[in-house]
Scaffold this motif. Sequence first.
Motif, mmCIF file in Angstrom:
data_model
loop_
_atom_site.group_PDB
_atom_site.id
_atom_site.type_symbol
_atom_site.label_atom_id
_atom_site.label_comp_id
_atom_site.label_asym_id
_atom_site.label_seq_id
_atom_site.Cartn_x
_atom_site.Cartn_y
_atom_site.Cartn_z
ATOM 1 N N GLY A 48 0.789 -1.231 0.000
ATOM 2 C CA GLY A 48 0.000 0.000 0.000
ATOM 3 C C GLY A 48 0.816 1.273 0.000
ATOM 4 N N TYR A 49 2.132 1.162 0.141
ATOM 5 C CA TYR A 49 2.964 2.368 0.138
ATOM 6 C C TYR A 49 3.402 2.721 -1.281
ATOM 7 C CZ TYR A 49 3.195 2.929 5.177
ATOM 8 O OH TYR A 49 2.867 3.172 6.487
ATOM 9 N N LEU A 50 3.752 3.986 -1.469
ATOM 10 C CA LEU A 50 4.083 4.503 -2.793
ATOM 11 C C LEU A 50 5.262 3.756 -3.410
ATOM 12 C CD1 LEU A 50 3.172 6.803 -4.742
ATOM 13 C CD2 LEU A 50 5.009 8.186 -3.760
ATOM 14 N N CYS A 51 5.050 3.284 -4.640
ATOM 15 C CA CYS A 51 6.080 2.566 -5.394
ATOM 16 C C CYS A 51 6.381 3.398 -6.641
ATOM 17 C CB CYS A 51 5.565 1.180 -5.760
ATOM 18 S SG CYS A 51 6.792 0.116 -6.530
ATOM 19 N N PRO A 52 7.304 4.338 -6.546
ATOM 20 C CA PRO A 52 7.467 5.344 -7.603
ATOM 21 C C PRO A 52 8.224 4.824 -8.813
ATOM 22 C CG PRO A 52 9.099 5.681 -5.909
ATOM 23 C CD PRO A 52 8.238 4.552 -5.429
ATOM 24 N N PRO A 53 7.927 5.353 -10.012
ATOM 25 C CA PRO A 53 8.717 5.005 -11.195
ATOM 26 C C PRO A 53 10.134 5.560 -11.074
ATOM 27 C CG PRO A 53 7.121 6.725 -11.710
ATOM 28 C CD PRO A 53 6.825 6.275 -10.316
#
Length: 320
Positions: free
Chosen positions: A79-84
């Motif tokens: 659920g945490y941000l998985c950035p490009p």
Amino acid sequence: MTHSKSAPTKTPMHPRNKHNANYDFPALIATSPELKAFVETNQYGNESINFSDPLAVKALNKALLTHFYDVPFWDIPEGYLCPPIPGRADYIHNIADLLAITNDGEIPTGKNVRGLDIGVGANCVYPIIGHREYKWNFVGSDIDLQALKMASFIANNNPSLKKGIECRQQKNEENIFRGIIKPQDEFAFTMCNPPFHASEAEATAGSERKQQNLATNKSKKGHAYNELKGVKKLNFGGQKAELWCEGGELAFITKMAKESCEFALQVQWFTTLISKKENVEALHQELARLGVKTIKTVDMAQGQKISRFVAWTFQANVNL
């Protein structure tokens, strides 16, 4: 007359960005074998992943960080941000160019160059790239204790990152720099990817729109999309503090501008990404009202997506 189908033209990223070329999936899989399960052939006959699948995006990120930045251990809680990664690298490389402006045209490197990442998140990506590319040291701040614990765990469990990244908790959600920048601190720059929604409802609506767009694009490409119907979360994830705040992006960056005045002698360059183009002029006006003389907007491109950050300094006689 016949027309051959080709992939859309992409705008190149920063010339030092290691991700300017197409992903070399065989090389990435050799580095990170778990990626193989998510690689498929797209409509152009090229290997790719399903970018609407959070697990596929996470596996790609792990492979990129291992292959290019010598970070074999990387993970994030669900659920945490998985950035490009490519876009994050572009911000770092453009900050390096910014630092050169106030360093006689030379990009400063080494541990004496300290950066502050506001909202480091569980992924810790900006400090990872900045430390590995330029050997800068970082402080990462966040209001979310679980995110900070994960970021610290990543930093402490990769030999290439040890002693280069420190995490500090922001205990007052009303503050940005206050409580994080200590009296003895000096930073070459601050950076931030601010929350851009004004409420949880707005963030949820944005997530649903993105999922629908991904579904439409995937349908056009002839791929099945049944497995993600009804999913409301972003493919890149994100917690409350990462996605929204009271008043949205404009309120956040306005507060940042005001607080920056208190730390004018401790920070060389303040910077922040701005998602909504109309907020760029608003920030410029607020900074001018606060008496800031040197303000710079830097445009960046990742494929067809255009982004930008605004930078400002209280130093006198900066020649842009």
